[in-house]
Structures are given as C-alpha cells and as structure tokens.
Design an enzyme around this catalytic site. Structure first.
Site, PDB file in Angstrom:
ATOM      1  N   HIS A 168      22.427  -4.232 -28.418  1.00 27.72           N
ATOM      2  CA  HIS A 168      23.637  -4.973 -28.774  1.00 27.72           C
ATOM      3  C   HIS A 168      23.233  -6.301 -29.398  1.00 27.72           C
ATOM      4  O   HIS A 168      22.262  -6.941 -28.966  1.00 27.72           O
ATOM      5  CB  HIS A 168      24.506  -5.246 -27.546  1.00 27.72           C
ATOM      6  CG  HIS A 168      25.181  -4.037 -26.993  1.00 27.72           C
ATOM      7  ND1 HIS A 168      26.177  -3.367 -27.670  1.00 27.72           N
ATOM      8  CD2 HIS A 168      25.009  -3.370 -25.818  1.00 27.72           C
ATOM      9  CE1 HIS A 168      26.590  -2.337 -26.937  1.00 27.72           C
ATOM     10  NE2 HIS A 168      25.889  -2.310 -25.821  1.00 27.72           N
TER      11      HIS A 168
ATOM     12  N   PHE B  83      28.277  -3.419 -22.138  1.00 21.56           N
ATOM     13  CA  PHE B  83      27.258  -2.851 -21.265  1.00 21.56           C
ATOM     14  C   PHE B  83      26.061  -2.415 -22.102  1.00 21.56           C
ATOM     15  O   PHE B  83      26.221  -1.907 -23.218  1.00 21.56           O
ATOM     16  CB  PHE B  83      27.802  -1.620 -20.530  1.00 21.56           C
ATOM     17  CG  PHE B  83      28.963  -1.896 -19.620  1.00 21.56           C
ATOM     18  CD1 PHE B  83      28.751  -2.396 -18.348  1.00 21.56           C
ATOM     19  CD2 PHE B  83      30.260  -1.641 -20.027  1.00 21.56           C
ATOM     20  CE1 PHE B  83      29.820  -2.641 -17.488  1.00 21.56           C
ATOM     21  CE2 PHE B  83      31.341  -1.883 -19.184  1.00 21.56           C
ATOM     22  CZ  PHE B  83      31.119  -2.382 -17.906  1.00 21.56           C
ATOM     23  N   GLY B  84      24.843  -2.576 -21.565  1.00 18.07           N
ATOM     24  CA  GLY B  84      23.685  -2.008 -22.248  1.00 18.07           C
ATOM     25  C   GLY B  84      22.462  -2.893 -22.218  1.00 18.07           C
ATOM     26  O   GLY B  84      22.559  -4.126 -22.165  1.00 18.07           O
TER      27      GLY B  84
ATOM     28  N   ASP C  86      28.553  10.671 -23.995  1.00 17.18           N
ATOM     29  CA  ASP C  86      28.010   9.537 -23.248  1.00 17.18           C
ATOM     30  C   ASP C  86      28.563   8.214 -23.761  1.00 17.18           C
ATOM     31  O   ASP C  86      28.669   7.995 -24.967  1.00 17.18           O
ATOM     32  CB  ASP C  86      26.484   9.507 -23.331  1.00 17.18           C
ATOM     33  CG  ASP C  86      25.898   8.389 -22.488  1.00 17.18           C
ATOM     34  OD1 ASP C  86      25.989   8.488 -21.258  1.00 17.18           O
ATOM     35  OD2 ASP C  86      25.395   7.416 -23.065  1.00 17.18           O
TER      36      ASP C  86
ATOM     37  N   ASP D  41      17.964   5.114 -21.770  1.00 14.27           N
ATOM     38  CA  ASP D  41      19.325   4.706 -22.149  1.00 14.27           C
ATOM     39  C   ASP D  41      19.254   3.428 -22.985  1.00 14.27           C
ATOM     40  O   ASP D  41      20.062   2.504 -22.823  1.00 14.27           O
ATOM     41  CB  ASP D  41      20.213   4.507 -20.913  1.00 14.27           C
ATOM     42  CG  ASP D  41      21.699   4.388 -21.275  1.00 14.27           C
ATOM     43  OD1 ASP D  41      22.054   4.629 -22.441  1.00 14.27           O
ATOM     44  OD2 ASP D  41      22.505   4.042 -20.381  1.00 14.27           O
TER      45      ASP D  41
ATOM     46  N   HIS E  85      28.505  11.557 -18.757  1.00 16.90           N
ATOM     47  CA  HIS E  85      28.519  10.179 -18.267  1.00 16.90           C
ATOM     48  C   HIS E  85      29.387  10.205 -17.013  1.00 16.90           C
ATOM     49  O   HIS E  85      30.618  10.234 -17.103  1.00 16.90           O
ATOM     50  CB  HIS E  85      29.102   9.260 -19.339  1.00 16.90           C
ATOM     51  CG  HIS E  85      29.098   7.812 -18.989  1.00 16.90           C
ATOM     52  ND1 HIS E  85      28.210   6.916 -19.529  1.00 16.90           N
ATOM     53  CD2 HIS E  85      29.878   7.093 -18.153  1.00 16.90           C
ATOM     54  CE1 HIS E  85      28.441   5.706 -19.055  1.00 16.90           C
ATOM     55  NE2 HIS E  85      29.464   5.787 -18.212  1.00 16.90           N
TER      56      HIS E  85
END
Length: 426
Positions: A306, A320-321, A149, A302, A176
C-alpha cells in the site's frame, strides 16, 4: 550453458547434504561431490542451497493499482526474497475474473522473466459474491486456484457451487475466512488490547465460524478448501479436526501471524494493521505449534503493498496489509533458531508443499531432472532492511529500517541468476 553451484549445503525437505549442483540450461543435471567444468561457477561455501521458494498468496496490484506495485516490481521483490514462483490474488481492477486478464498477467510476467506467475482467479464475477466465474476457461488460461481473497464468499450456496466446480476442473478454493456480520467495522483483534487502545475490534470467531462452514461444505462436496492466512488458535483446532475426519482441507500461515501479536499496535502503527488482524500471544504460540506438529501445510506472505499516503493516516482509515516477500526468509529462519522447525521443515513449508498443492512436479526439490529454481541462503548474514534493499514500490512494513538476520543472497530461476544481494560474495 552450464552453471556449477559448489561447496554449498543442499537442504531438501527429506535430507541435508554437502554436494555440488550442475545446471545445464534450465535443469539440474547432476548432484555430485565432483567438481565438473562449467561456464559459470558459484561458490556457496558456508551457505544453504534451497529449492526456490513458492509463495501461493501475494497481491501484485496489477492491473489497476500499479502505483502500489505491479507485476514487474512484484517479481523483483519476489526474487529478492528468494521466491521464484508467485500466485497473485484476483482483487485487481478489473478483477481477474476471466481468461483474458489471466493470460495478460502471465504474459507480462514472462516478458520480465524473473518468476513463474500463476494467478489465482476470482470465485465470483467481479468478486461480488454472486455468479461463479468460468473456472474451466480460466484454468486453461493458467489460473491455479480460485479465491475472492480480500472478501469472503458469504453465501453458503455459492461456496458449495464453487467447491463443486473447482473440483470438476481439478482445482481448489481459497477462502478469506471472515463472517462479515461479526466485523462491526473493526480494525484489530477484539479483546482487552482493543479496549485499551479505543479501537473497534473484530472477534476471532469471525474467522472460526467461516472455517467451520467451509470445512463442512468441503465434506459435503468432496471439494478441496484451502484456508488462507490462519490466525486463531481455535481455527487450527477446527482444521486439525477436519483433517482427522478425512476432509479435503489444507491451510497456510503468514510470518506476521507467527511473529507479531496485538501488543505491537500500542503505538498505533498502521504497518501492523492487517486482515486477519494480529491476535494474542497465545494465538502466535498456536501458529508456531501448528507449524511444528504439521497441522499447517504452508508458509506464505500475503504480500500486500500500500502507498505511504494510504498507510500513514488515522488508524481506522488506513488499509489492511503488510509487505512480506523480502522478510519471508529471515522471519522463517527465526523459527529454526527457536527450535520450532528444522531447516528441512522450512523447505517443506515454503517450497515442497506449495509445489504439491499447485501440482508442480518439476520443483520444490533440488534433484537431478528438476527445474533449476534455487535460492542460496546465508542464515547468519545480518543487514539493514532499508529503502535501498526494498524492491517494492510501497514501504508498508514495520521491519523497514530494522536489522534482519538471514537472506537470499542469490536467486536462480530456470538456471539463470535473477538476483544477487548487493555487496555480498557467494
């Protein structure tokens, strides 16, 4: 040591009832309308008593990126969100692609003693898409599934082998779903909104094409494919077709994909930047319909921390995140308030079905003989989700600083109180 939880409403997937729960050590020993004596008494009057939530998709960044989060802070964040078991993905540094790293991760979580940590091992060595990892050894060490992932397994031949090997070891594969040849260095969903904002987009077909491939490979091998973070309406159509054909396929959705759509990006807020990206309002409605009609098996977060220095950059340079563990309950309760799902269905999606997927026969239900993993929820409690409440080292949530409704006010792991919401009496 005996603990009594009294006056609460027990919510299981198949029933709701007002009853008292007697816990001895780490097990539930009685569900009763009586009030037996106990060393510790928790009054849950007016509250919902649910099985501890199980999050099968998190990123704890440990080892290697502990400045974002680590197993200790990840565990603290989990229990603050009512989550008693987590499955961290393998994209660490070094990658969790061998039994030694797997055992080290589990041992670190055991020392903290807040959650059960069940790692997802890498499919390929170094997550480089080539050679398959030693799945047998990693399963014995404690890996519950395998995924690269963060990156897709692009080779169909490698994915076929992964499905065959994981099935041989009684496990499954999480992919993913992304056809990288269609990514085109995109940073959001491709469409009118990306054109308006001048941001390179990624078409939803990158997800749908990979799901199509993986369902066919699962059909070929008989292996179990689990589709991570579904975001497209057509993805759900494909998954529903595969299920009707008897293919061994399950899927999950994250709260951000049934809550937010691409219009949130109009202010270029990088906290709404995630992969797969936020899509259209129609896709959000499709996720909600998929939860309502049973095509979607599991809700997970998920959770992807960060550091601010990484997120607070130009949109195309930010990673991303999004954080998710502490917002899982309030966002899922919004589905209940909107009549999309019932409280019982919420428990099925966040606890029972994850337990079944992971073959955890001692949890996911509040019943005699089961592990005393319990979350006490106040669905009407309103509060400010701020930096004081946030347990993660990172702050990349668009909900930080906003008022939320519904929270885990107490989390009990194996009979022990591991989280108590500040200044709330239960």
């Amino acid at each position: 040591m005996k603990t009594l939880i009294k006056n609460g409403t027990i919510i299981n997937a198949n029933e709701s009832k007002k009853a008292n729960i007697l816990i001895q050590d780490d097990k539930i020993i009685s569900i009763t309308t009586d009030e037996p004596s106990a060393d510790i008494v928790i009054d849950a009057n007016g509250k919902l008593v649910m099985p501890g939530l199980i999050d099968i998709h998190v990123h704890f960044r440990d080892p290697g990126f502990e400045y974002k989060d680590d197993i200790i802070t990840g565990s603290q964040t989990a229990v603050a969100g009512g989550v008693t078991a987590c499955c961290p993905m393998a994209n660490t540094n070094p990658v969790n692609d061998n039994a030694t790293i797997t055992r080290d991760m589990i041992e670190k979580a055991k020392k903290r003693g807040l959650i059960d940590l069940m790692p997802i091992g890498a499919i390929t060595k170094g997550m480089k898409g080539g050679g398959i990892t030693e799945m047998g050894e990693m399963s014995e060490a404690g890996c519950v599934a395998f995924s690269d992932d963060g990156l897709p397994v692009s080779s169909s031949d490698v994915m076929r082998a992964a499905l065959e090997y994981s099935a041989f070891h009684g496990s499954f594969i999480i992919n993913h779903s992304q056809d990288c040849s269609l990514c085109r260095n995109g940073h959001m969903n491709e469409g009118l909104m990306s054109m308006k904002l001048g941001i390179k987009g990624m078409p939803r077909e990158q997800e749908e094409i990979m799901i199509s491939r993986d369902m066919l490979l699962a059909k070929l091998t008989g292996g179990h494919i689990h589709i991570a973070h579904v975001s497209s309406a057509w993805s759900l159509k494909l998954i529903e077709t595969a299920k009707k054909e008897g293919i061994n396929i399950t899927c999950e959705v994250c709260p951000h994909h049934f809550t937010f759509d691409e219009s949130e990006l109009e202010n270029y807020d990088t906290n709404y930047k995630m992969s797969p990206p936020l899509r259209t309002k129609a896709d959000v409605e499709a996720m909600r319909d998929g939860l309502k009609n049973g095509v979607i098996d599991i809700i997970c977060t998920d959770h992807a921390p960060h550091h601010n220095d990484e997120k607070q950059r130009e949109f195309d340079k930010a990673p991303f995140g999004i954080l998710g563990l502490q917002t899982l309950i309030p966002l899922t309760l919004n589905l209940v308030r909107d009549g999309v799902i019932s409280l019982n269905k919420m428990v099925e999606l966040t606890s029972l079905n994850p337990a079944k997927l992971l073959k955890l026969n001692d949890r996911g239900v509040i019943a005699e003989g089961y592990l005393a993993d319990i979350t006490i929820v106040d669905p009407d409690f309103e509060y400010l989700y701020d930096e004081k409440l946030n347990k993660s080292k990172s702050q990349n949530s668009p909900l930080l600083g906003k008022k939320l409704k519904g929270a885990a006010i107490k989390t009990i792991k194996s009979g022990r109180l591991v989280y108590d919401f500040p200044n709330v009496v239960a």
